[in-house]
Design an enzyme around this catalytic site. Structure first.
Site, PDB file in Angstrom:
ATOM      1  CB  CYS A 121      53.023  40.810 -86.316  1.00  0.00           C
ATOM      2  SG  CYS A 121      52.133  40.633 -84.765  1.00  0.00           S
ATOM      3  CG  HIS A 260      53.219  37.091 -88.380  1.00  0.00           C
ATOM      4  ND1 HIS A 260      53.895  36.857 -87.202  1.00  0.00           N
ATOM      5  CD2 HIS A 260      52.033  37.664 -88.019  1.00  0.00           C
ATOM      6  CE1 HIS A 260      53.161  37.278 -86.187  1.00  0.00           C
ATOM      7  NE2 HIS A 260      52.029  37.767 -86.659  1.00  0.00           N
ATOM      8  CG  ASN A 290      50.947  36.649 -83.372  1.00  0.00           C
ATOM      9  OD1 ASN A 290      52.129  36.964 -83.425  1.00  0.00           O
ATOM     10  ND2 ASN A 290      49.985  37.348 -83.952  1.00  0.00           N
TER      11      ASN A 290
HETATM   12  O1  UT7 Z   1      49.694  39.488 -86.174  1.00  0.00           O
HETATM   13  C1  UT7 Z   1      48.421  40.024 -86.402  1.00  0.00           C
HETATM   14  C2  UT7 Z   1      47.654  39.806 -85.136  1.00  0.00           C
HETATM   15  N1  UT7 Z   1      46.318  39.337 -85.183  1.00  0.00           N
HETATM   16  C3  UT7 Z   1      45.798  38.445 -86.037  1.00  0.00           C
HETATM   17  O2  UT7 Z   1      46.395  38.002 -86.979  1.00  0.00           O
HETATM   18  C4  UT7 Z   1      44.382  38.006 -85.763  1.00  0.00           C
HETATM   19  C5  UT7 Z   1      43.620  37.736 -87.026  1.00  0.00           C
HETATM   20  N2  UT7 Z   1      42.314  37.221 -86.709  1.00  0.00           N
HETATM   21  C6  UT7 Z   1      42.119  35.930 -86.346  1.00  0.00           C
HETATM   22  O3  UT7 Z   1      43.063  35.147 -86.275  1.00  0.00           O
HETATM   23  C7  UT7 Z   1      40.715  35.469 -86.094  1.00  0.00           C
HETATM   24  O4  UT7 Z   1      39.811  36.479 -86.499  1.00  0.00           O
HETATM   25  C8  UT7 Z   1      40.450  35.137 -84.578  1.00  0.00           C
HETATM   26  C9  UT7 Z   1      41.221  33.878 -84.204  1.00  0.00           C
HETATM   27  C10 UT7 Z   1      40.871  36.280 -83.711  1.00  0.00           C
HETATM   28  C11 UT7 Z   1      38.968  34.845 -84.388  1.00  0.00           C
HETATM   29  O5  UT7 Z   1      38.564  33.801 -85.238  1.00  0.00           O
HETATM   30  P1  UT7 Z   1      37.250  33.999 -86.135  1.00  0.00           P
HETATM   31  O6  UT7 Z   1      37.064  32.738 -86.874  1.00  0.00           O
HETATM   32  O7  UT7 Z   1      37.430  35.249 -86.938  1.00  0.00           O
HETATM   33  O8  UT7 Z   1      36.133  34.143 -85.043  1.00  0.00           O
HETATM   34  P2  UT7 Z   1      35.061  35.308 -84.861  1.00  0.00           P
HETATM   35  O9  UT7 Z   1      35.676  36.520 -84.301  1.00  0.00           O
HETATM   36  O10 UT7 Z   1      34.292  35.410 -86.147  1.00  0.00           O
HETATM   37  O11 UT7 Z   1      34.104  34.675 -83.777  1.00  0.00           O
HETATM   38  C12 UT7 Z   1      33.345  33.484 -84.062  1.00  0.00           C
HETATM   39  C13 UT7 Z   1      32.614  33.102 -82.800  1.00  0.00           C
HETATM   40  C14 UT7 Z   1      31.850  34.272 -82.167  1.00  0.00           C
HETATM   41  O12 UT7 Z   1      30.667  33.732 -81.603  1.00  0.00           O
HETATM   42  P3  UT7 Z   1      29.268  33.851 -82.383  1.00  0.00           P
HETATM   43  O13 UT7 Z   1      29.027  35.325 -82.561  1.00  0.00           O
HETATM   44  O14 UT7 Z   1      29.460  33.124 -83.673  1.00  0.00           O
HETATM   45  O15 UT7 Z   1      28.304  33.189 -81.444  1.00  0.00           O
HETATM   46  C15 UT7 Z   1      32.748  34.706 -81.048  1.00  0.00           C
HETATM   47  O16 UT7 Z   1      32.079  35.325 -79.991  1.00  0.00           O
HETATM   48  O17 UT7 Z   1      33.562  32.646 -81.818  1.00  0.00           O
HETATM   49  C16 UT7 Z   1      33.352  33.398 -80.613  1.00  0.00           C
HETATM   50  N3  UT7 Z   1      34.652  33.509 -79.953  1.00  0.00           N
HETATM   51  C17 UT7 Z   1      35.143  32.562 -79.148  1.00  0.00           C
HETATM   52  N4  UT7 Z   1      34.624  31.396 -78.720  1.00  0.00           N
HETATM   53  C18 UT7 Z   1      35.394  30.654 -77.910  1.00  0.00           C
HETATM   54  C19 UT7 Z   1      35.553  34.519 -80.075  1.00  0.00           C
HETATM   55  N5  UT7 Z   1      36.641  34.213 -79.346  1.00  0.00           N
HETATM   56  C20 UT7 Z   1      36.400  33.012 -78.757  1.00  0.00           C
HETATM   57  C21 UT7 Z   1      37.168  32.205 -77.900  1.00  0.00           C
HETATM   58  N6  UT7 Z   1      36.615  31.027 -77.508  1.00  0.00           N
HETATM   59  N7  UT7 Z   1      38.398  32.518 -77.492  1.00  0.00           N
END
Ligand code: UT7
Length: 342
Positions: A121, A260, A290
């Site tokens: 990225c 980005h 992304n």
């Molecule tokens: O270019 C670089 C590439 N990657 C990135 O930049 C990614 C960077 N990371 C992020 O953007 C974020 O961490 C994500 C968007 C991937 C995730 O967001 P988050 O706010 O960090 O969520 P999380 O992983 O802390 O998950 C929160 C909750 C969890 O449930 P519990 O444990 O709180 O019950 C997950 O299981 O959201 C759940 N969850 C979802 N729920 C619905 C994870 N993915 C999903 C989903 N839909 N797609």
């Protein structure tokens, strides 16, 4: 055609910009019918409403050619005499060879130097620095630089932690030799990496380390989202500070921040960390997701088309990606004629 004087050489100047998105659009509701997620979760956690994805055999090269053609048109006479084609991608059409020579050939630029840059990225900023270096060293006078990725081809279609985030697309710029002081001149740059953290975002199998794995999940992108989020905000902010210092700019000099497009929350957190107002952000992730190496030129293009990026604006550019890698640069925005991304 403008011929640079002896004194005006050394700068790499943005002379054209184009982009292309594949026609197939997948919105959050469609994803919610396939995987355990919701439009509300994706919008609030990422800012993404829909994304474009490759289908029907479309590839990275196909997208790069479309974006490259538009950038060459945007550059007018500067689009003639291209002597190098640099493709930023981590999803080349083949593991070997690089895809840039094919892009060059399909654009009628056979004979030009052509190679890929893979910094995921951060690829566009790394490739921009590489292209600027080719021009500064007088190895090339006009460079077509394309950022293109078909990142959805790396994803497990059932993985709700990655599928909502990524989309496919291509963005391209033409760089010409010019003065480091004129509008559009890119640089200085800040680039960095932290390979100790490769495992935060990687595809375990398919490369020389593990050609084939019996576990199909090894062939898909694996991401530790929260950790990547933390590193992205910290590194984009520190790299931005480093490049502003090199350029002699204060934060208050920045009119627009083109970061980005990984997650709108990463962009707002980075802007806050830097003390930049929220309305300085150029944001197009809502309709692209992304797009990895394509994200910055596509955001620039949307910024030009919707009027948020105007000639004379002082622009800070910063990217972060797998590797881990990061990179930043600055430029004063030039007047460019661009077509909206098709
Ligand atoms: O270019 C670089 C590439 N990657 C990135 O930049 C990614 C960077 N990371 C992020 O953007 C974020 O961490 C994500 C968007 C991937 C995730 O967001 P988050 O706010 O960090 O969520 P999380 O992983 O802390 O998950 C929160 C909750 C969890 O449930 P519990 O444990 O709180 O019950 C997950 O299981 O959201 C759940 N969850 C979802 N729920 C619905 C994870 N993915 C999903 C989903 N839909 N797609």
């Amino acid at each position: 055609m403008q011929v640079p004087t002896q004194q005006s050489r050394g700068g790499a100047v943005l002379a054209g910009l184009g982009g292309w998105l594949p026609p197939r659009v997948v919105d959050n509701d469609e994803l919610s019918r396939r995987i355990d997620t919701s439009d509300e979760w994706i919008r609030t956690r990422t800012g993404i409403a829909r994304r474009h994805v490759v289908d029907n055999g479309l590839s990275t090269v196909d997208m790069a050619v479309q974006a490259g053609r538009r950038a060459l048109r945007s550059a007018g006479s500067y689009g003639e005499g291209i002597d190098a084609v640099v493709l930023a991608t981590s999803t080349p059409d083949h593991l070997c060879p690089a895809s840039a020579p094919q892009v060059a050939a399909e654009l009628g630029l056979s004979g030009a130097a052509a190679f890929d840059v893979n910094a995921v990225c951060s690829g566009f900023v790394y490739a921009l620095a590489t292209a600027a270096g080719l021009i500064a060293a007088e190895i090339a006078t006009r460079v077509l630089l394309v950022g293109a990725d078909a990142f959805t081809t790396l994803l497990d279609p059932d993985d709700r932690t990655t599928v909502p985030i990524f989309g496919d697309g291509a963005g391209a710029v033409v760089l010409r030799q010019g003065s480091p002081d004129e509008p559009g001149a890119v640089g200085p740059f800040d680039l960095g990496s932290e390979g100790e953290l490769t495992d935060l975002l990687y595809v375990p199998a398919g490369g020389a380390r593990l050609k084939r794995s019996d576990d199909p999940s090894d062939h898909y992108l694996r991401m530790q989202g929260q950790a990547v989020f933390r590193h992205a905000t910290a590194r984009m902010a520190s790299s931005s500070r480093a490049v502003l210092e090199k350029a002699g700019w204060h934060t208050s000099d920045v009119d627009r921040f083109v970061g980005h497009q990984a997650n709108v929350r990463i962009l707002t957190a980075t802007a806050k960390n830097l003390g930049l107002p929220a309305d300085s952000l150029v944001v197009n992730i809502g309709h692209t997701g992304n797009t990895s190496a394509a994200s910055i030129p596509l955001a620039m293009l949307d910024g030009v088309v919707d009027g948020t990026l105007r000639a004379g604006d002082r622009v800070l550019v910063s990217a972060f990606g797998a590797g881990l890698t990061w990179g930043s640069t600055v430029l004063r925005w030039p007047g460019l004629e661009c077509e909206p991304p098709a």
